[in-house]
Scaffold this motif. Structure first.
Motif, PDB file in Angstrom:
ATOM      1  N   ASN A 472       0.827  -1.192   0.000  1.00  0.00           N
ATOM      2  CA  ASN A 472       0.000   0.000   0.000  1.00  0.00           C
ATOM      3  C   ASN A 472       0.867   1.249   0.000  1.00  0.00           C
ATOM      4  O   ASN A 472       1.982   1.254   0.548  1.00  0.00           O
ATOM      5  CB  ASN A 472      -0.973   0.009   1.188  1.00  0.00           C
ATOM      6  CG  ASN A 472      -0.267  -0.040   2.517  1.00  0.00           C
ATOM      7  OD1 ASN A 472       0.200   0.985   3.021  1.00  0.00           O
ATOM      8  ND2 ASN A 472      -0.176  -1.231   3.124  1.00  0.00           N
ATOM      9  N   ILE A 473       0.347   2.294  -0.634  1.00  0.00           N
ATOM     10  CA  ILE A 473       1.043   3.572  -0.779  1.00  0.00           C
ATOM     11  C   ILE A 473       0.076   4.678  -0.396  1.00  0.00           C
ATOM     12  O   ILE A 473      -1.080   4.681  -0.823  1.00  0.00           O
ATOM     13  CB  ILE A 473       1.548   3.783  -2.221  1.00  0.00           C
ATOM     14  CG1 ILE A 473       2.436   2.614  -2.656  1.00  0.00           C
ATOM     15  CG2 ILE A 473       2.298   5.097  -2.345  1.00  0.00           C
ATOM     16  CD1 ILE A 473       2.801   2.652  -4.128  1.00  0.00           C
ATOM     17  N   ASN A 474       0.559   5.628   0.416  1.00  0.00           N
ATOM     18  CA  ASN A 474      -0.255   6.763   0.815  1.00  0.00           C
ATOM     19  C   ASN A 474       0.584   8.029   0.710  1.00  0.00           C
ATOM     20  O   ASN A 474       1.692   8.084   1.242  1.00  0.00           O
ATOM     21  CB  ASN A 474      -0.761   6.576   2.250  1.00  0.00           C
ATOM     22  CG  ASN A 474      -1.769   7.633   2.646  1.00  0.00           C
ATOM     23  OD1 ASN A 474      -1.439   8.808   2.743  1.00  0.00           O
ATOM     24  ND2 ASN A 474      -3.002   7.216   2.900  1.00  0.00           N
ATOM     25  N   ALA A 475       0.061   9.027   0.020  1.00  0.00           N
ATOM     26  CA  ALA A 475       0.766  10.294  -0.147  1.00  0.00           C
ATOM     27  C   ALA A 475      -0.165  11.452   0.203  1.00  0.00           C
ATOM     28  O   ALA A 475      -1.366  11.409  -0.108  1.00  0.00           O
ATOM     29  CB  ALA A 475       1.270  10.449  -1.580  1.00  0.00           C
ATOM     30  N   GLN A 476       0.396  12.482   0.849  1.00  0.00           N
ATOM     31  CA  GLN A 476      -0.420  13.628   1.257  1.00  0.00           C
ATOM     32  C   GLN A 476       0.369  14.920   1.077  1.00  0.00           C
ATOM     33  O   GLN A 476       1.574  14.971   1.360  1.00  0.00           O
ATOM     34  CB  GLN A 476      -0.849  13.482   2.718  1.00  0.00           C
ATOM     35  CG  GLN A 476      -1.697  14.643   3.231  1.00  0.00           C
ATOM     36  CD  GLN A 476      -2.181  14.410   4.647  1.00  0.00           C
ATOM     37  OE1 GLN A 476      -3.027  13.566   4.876  1.00  0.00           O
ATOM     38  NE2 GLN A 476      -1.625  15.145   5.601  1.00  0.00           N
ATOM     39  N   TYR A 477      -0.323  15.949   0.595  1.00  0.00           N
ATOM     40  CA  TYR A 477       0.293  17.266   0.393  1.00  0.00           C
ATOM     41  C   TYR A 477      -0.655  18.326   0.951  1.00  0.00           C
ATOM     42  O   TYR A 477      -1.865  18.300   0.686  1.00  0.00           O
ATOM     43  CB  TYR A 477       0.565  17.536  -1.082  1.00  0.00           C
ATOM     44  CG  TYR A 477       1.145  18.906  -1.349  1.00  0.00           C
ATOM     45  CD1 TYR A 477       2.505  19.143  -1.185  1.00  0.00           C
ATOM     46  CD2 TYR A 477       0.321  19.958  -1.755  1.00  0.00           C
ATOM     47  CE1 TYR A 477       3.031  20.406  -1.414  1.00  0.00           C
ATOM     48  CE2 TYR A 477       0.838  21.218  -1.995  1.00  0.00           C
ATOM     49  CZ  TYR A 477       2.195  21.441  -1.820  1.00  0.00           C
ATOM     50  OH  TYR A 477       2.720  22.685  -2.041  1.00  0.00           O
ATOM     51  N   THR A 478      -0.107  19.284   1.736  1.00  0.00           N
ATOM     52  CA  THR A 478      -0.908  20.338   2.349  1.00  0.00           C
ATOM     53  C   THR A 478      -0.281  21.692   2.074  1.00  0.00           C
ATOM     54  O   THR A 478       0.934  21.875   2.258  1.00  0.00           O
ATOM     55  CB  THR A 478      -1.023  20.122   3.864  1.00  0.00           C
ATOM     56  OG1 THR A 478      -1.523  18.818   4.127  1.00  0.00           O
ATOM     57  CG2 THR A 478      -1.955  21.157   4.485  1.00  0.00           C
TER      58      THR A 478
END
Length: 888
Positions: A472-478
């Motif tokens: 699984n891969i999770n990416a987040q940008y804020t």
């Protein structure tokens, strides 16, 4: 003379023709009669315990071909003359034929001669020597002539076993959909609103003593039903050094409308709450004293969509569909190899697998994984929340200005949901209104994309994927608003990435996780954080290695972050002793864990710890721990013991530190009012926000369907629920069910086999009920004596009636497609059955036997009803007459 010669030649011709015909049909009309006939007890797990006819030639029992094939569900059909059987088994190309008229025997397409001394054509079936069953079907029968029993072994998986597996799955599917099935499990106990009903009280009493002082704490959570809604609240009190500190929180009354208990529907209003409520915003949730309304159901939605799974494989392959490892459907690929399933997509992580069995014996497994967060709404559904009230800062401190919140979401498709909302009030900030927008999308079934836009605070995007291999891969940008009062860290933006990759080492599952984070500050500087994690298993030892690099704590100013730099290596080993008989009882299941931490920044060991945990006295657990901080030269020893009594839980902890000590003793549990026994029932588990039921099984002596004082209570744990629960039987014989989810609909099945009296049975074997909030509901199940039927089957012959023995009678319960029982007629044609549950039934002769005997049944079937009577129902004179078909 010519006439006599011609007549003589014709007589000779007809004599040879007649002799040939007699020789041709000699197996039918001149066969040897058996030495005896008997009913044999046949027991096989997939079939159960049944009786079959057997004819004996000496010590060898010939077995009925048609009856056995029918019991095992091996497909077959009659030959052209009606006396033989043919089919294909175990594969479609393994054709077989057994015809006693033509002496034809075919095994796997190869023709042979049917030996006359290895079969017997009876009046109701064709009987074969056991050798033929082994040779044709791979089934070995062993007959015990003394016990008159038959045992069986088979080389292949029998059709009845495959069928039994599919039936079990159908029952599971029926149970999952039983809430909407009013026929199989009627809703006998719907929601019953009460003006006032005592409920439950959870408690936790805690005493703490340290070298700095003592304190005593009390936490109470109470719940009940009031004015048709559920009322609950918490009290927290602490007595510290002579001072009492107390607080009341979560005090609210909620009224759930009928639509709030139907998650499959989109209703206008589901529930209304009054009291201490929390706003449902994306960020900065506020505590209000006011009102909250929503149309979101209190029961979570389970299904979102239907996912089509199809494909091609080898023609005539058997294809199974598994969801979460459980078999849910079964089909066979058509002549071109195509198969298709419609799989329900539920919320959460759904693992879909297809398992294909080809005719050549190959097994092909294909996996896929789907993620559906609860933020998604079904297509066309609208969900909203709204709260209004005065902000609450503490128990006795309320704001003076009204605060409101509202949000709404809409499911454009099953894979796309948009939402918007707004916060208004001083408690949320300086602005008059703080708007919120969001979007959730699912691409190609398994890729998730989420966007949250809070213009006065930040803009955030998140993407994730979960593959069938568990990778699984999770990416987040804020992106932050630099002028927002909520941006206290002075960030411009941040980004993080999390990747998990599983694999196997020596056949054991292992995994490697990489996490990275980047922070950008308004000052122009940046911080990088990362974490590496590896875990594997070696026999019973689980090893983990973790490394963290970057900064320690929260960076308030990005100008100088060197003092916060961190490099920490952590290793740990855990080991659990097996619970095998060869290991002493007092160490079985012993859990051991050791951990070591090393600072790569300072190049020295930081800490070491050890933990031991073991179950004691079945319901207790002992723990011992040791921690040593090497850098600060501090140590701590911890000893704890937890025990679950039936009525409460006790926990004792003692910790001795280098510079002090701490002792803690706690008692926790709950009290619930039981309306059936008019008493208070203690428990060792919390019950607030939950539900329960008090179930009373009783013998309904006056047949009025309700429990009356003096009627006998049957103490038996004879019920099953379709969901998990805690079920205990009291000394008064009443079953107490706890840990139910409030407002959920449960299916209850009565297990007749678990009743102490085998002649007792309920009028309704399955029912449904609504779990009432914060209280136990009373459920009474009347029991009655089961019914008995008796009758005969006669054969009409020469204008007289003769009892016909050895027949199979199929008994069906109304609404069911499979017989509940197979009856056998005795030698005089009589039959009987007992233990029948109240209800309507149909009785008929096995159609295959009627076809073989070439007779009709008059009437074709018998219909009757077993009534629910205290002394049981008895029906006699259930007679059937068999008459020859026209032209026979």
């Amino acid at each position: 003379m010519k006439f006599l010669d011609k007549l003589s030649s014709r007589c000779i011709f007809f004599t040879f023709l007649l002799a040939g015909m007699l020789g041709f049909y000699s197996p039918v009309f001149a066969q040897k009669e058996p030495d005896g006939e008997a009913l044999l007890n046949f027991n096989y797990p997939a079939v159960g315990n049944v009786y079959i006819n057997g004819v004996f030639f000496g010590d060898v029992a010939f077995l009925p071909l048609g009856e056995i094939l029918s019991l095992l569900y091996i497909p077959n059909e009659r030959t052209e003359n009606g006396k033989g059987l043919k089919g294909a088994y175990p594969g479609k190309n393994d054709t077989w034929i057994i015809d006693p008229v033509t002496n034809q025997l075919q095994i796997k397409g190869q023709s042979e001669t049917l030996e006359a001394d290895k079969y017997y054509l009876g009046e109701m079936d064709l009987y074969l020597h056991p050798d033929y069953f082994a040779k044709i079907f791979g089934i070995t029968f062993t007959v015990n002539t003394y016990a008159l029993s038959v045992s069986m072994k088979t080389e292949f998986t029998l059709p009845i076993e495959e069928r039994q597996k599919r039936e079990a799955i159908r029952k599971q599917i029926q149970q999952r959909s039983s809430n909407t099935d009013s026929t199989s499990s009627p809703l006998l106990y719907p929601r019953e609103r009460k003006m006032l009903s005592l409920g439950v009280l959870d408690y936790n009493i805690n005493y703490t003593a340290t070298d700095l002082g003592n304190s005593t704490g009390l936490l109470l959570n109470a719940g009940m039903e009031l004015l048709g809604g559920d009322l609950q609240g918490s009290y927290n009190g602490n007595f510290v050094n002579g001072d009492l500190l107390n607080n009341v929180s979560g005090l609210r009354w909620r009224y759930v409308l009928p639509g709030g208990m139907t998650p499959e529907k989109n209703v206008g209003l589901a529930s209304v709450s009054v009291g201490q409520v929390n706003t449902t915003g994306f960020a900065n949730s506020a505590n209000l004293v006011g009102v909250s309304v929503t149309n979101n159901p209190v029961i979570p939605r389970l299904d979102l969509d239907v996912f089509v799974i199809d494909g091609t494989t080898v023609p005539d392959s058997e294809v199974e569909l598994l969801i979460g490892g459980q078999l849910v459907d079964f089909t066979r690929a058509d002549e071109v190899g195509y198969y298709r399933f419609n799989a329900p997509v539920t919320y959460g992580t759904v693992r879909l697998s297809t398992r294909i069995y080809t005719p050549r014996g190959e097994v092909i497994v294909q996996d896929r994984q789907i993620q559906v967060p609860f933020s998604f709404l079904p297509k066309g559904f609208v969900g909203y929340n709204a709260q209004v009230g005065l902000p609450q800062f503490s128990f006795d401190s309320l704001g003076t200005s009204v605060a409101t919140h509202a949000d709404i979401a809409y499911g454009i498709t099953n894979a796309l949901t948009v939402r918007a909302g707004a916060d208004q009030g001083d408690v949320f900030g300086e602005n008059s209104v703080y708007p919120v927008f969001g979007l959730s999308a699912r691409l190609f079934q398994q890729y998730l994309f989420n966007v949250d836009a809070l213009p006065d605070r930040y803009y955030r995007a998140n993407a994730s994927v979960f593959y069938a291999t568990n990778t699984n891969i999770n990416a987040q940008y804020t992106e932050y608003n630099p002028n927002s009062t909520y941006n206290r860290r002075g960030l411009n933006r941040d980004a993080n990435l999390n990747v998990f990759f599983p694999f196997k080492v020596a056949g054991k599952f292992s995994g490697f996780r990489v996490t990275g984070e980047r922070l950008w500050f308004e000052s122009g500087s940046g911080v990088n954080n990362y974490q590496l994690d590896f875990n594997t298993q070696i026999n019973r030892v689980v090893a983990r290695i973790n490394y963290r690099g970057g900064k320690r704590g929260i960076v308030e100013d990005g100008e100088d972050v060197s003092q916060f730099q961190l490099g920490l290596l952590t290793t740990s080993l855990t080991y659990t002793l097996p619970r095998t008989p060869g290991i002493p009882v007092y160490v079985r299941g012993l859990f051991l864990r050791g951990q070591f931490r090393y600072s790569t920044q300072f190049e020295q060991a930081e800490s070491v710890s050890f933990l031991l945990s073991q179950t004691l006295f079945k319901n207790g657990r002992f723990t011992f721990g040791f921690d040593r901080e090497l850098i600060r030269d501090l140590s701590q020893i911890q000893v704890g013991f937890l025990y679950d009594f039936k009525s409460f839980r006790t926990s004792t902890q003692y910790a001795k530190r280098t510079n002090g000590y701490a002792f803690q003793q706690a008692f926790s549990g709950s009290l619930a009012y039981d309306p059936a026994g008019n008493t208070v029932i203690p428990s060792n588990r919390d019950q607030i926000t939950r539900s329960g039921a008090a179930v009373r099984l009783f013998i309904d002596t006056n047949e009025n369907g309700i429990y009356d004082e003096g009627e006998e209570v049957v103490p038996a744990k004879a019920i099953r629920l379709d969901r998990s629960a805690n079920i205990l039987i009291g000394s008064d014989g009443i079953l107490r069910i706890t840990q139910l989810q409030s407002y959920w609909i449960y299916r209850m099945d009565i297990d007749v086999a678990a009743l102490p009296n085998p002649n007792l049975a309920p009028k309704v074997k399955s029912l449904s009920f609504v779990a009432e909030p914060n209280r136990l509901r009373e459920i009474d199940i009347p029991l009655y004596q089961t019914g008995i039927i008796e009758g005969s089957v006669f054969l009409s012959k020469n204008e007289s009636l003769q009892g016909q023995g050895g027949l199979r009678l199929e008994l069906f319960r109304e609404g069911e497609t499979e017989p509940v029982e197979i009856l056998r007629t005795f030698s005089d044609g009589g039959f009987y059955s007992y233990g029948l549950l109240p209800g309507k039934y149909t009785l008929r002769v096995d159609p295959k036997q009627l076809e073989f005997m070439r007779v009709d049944s008059n009437p074709a079937q018998l219909e009757f009803e077993i009534k629910a009577l205290a002394d049981g129902d008895y029906l006699e004179g259930l007679n059937l007459v068999l008459v020859s078909k026209p032209g026979q």
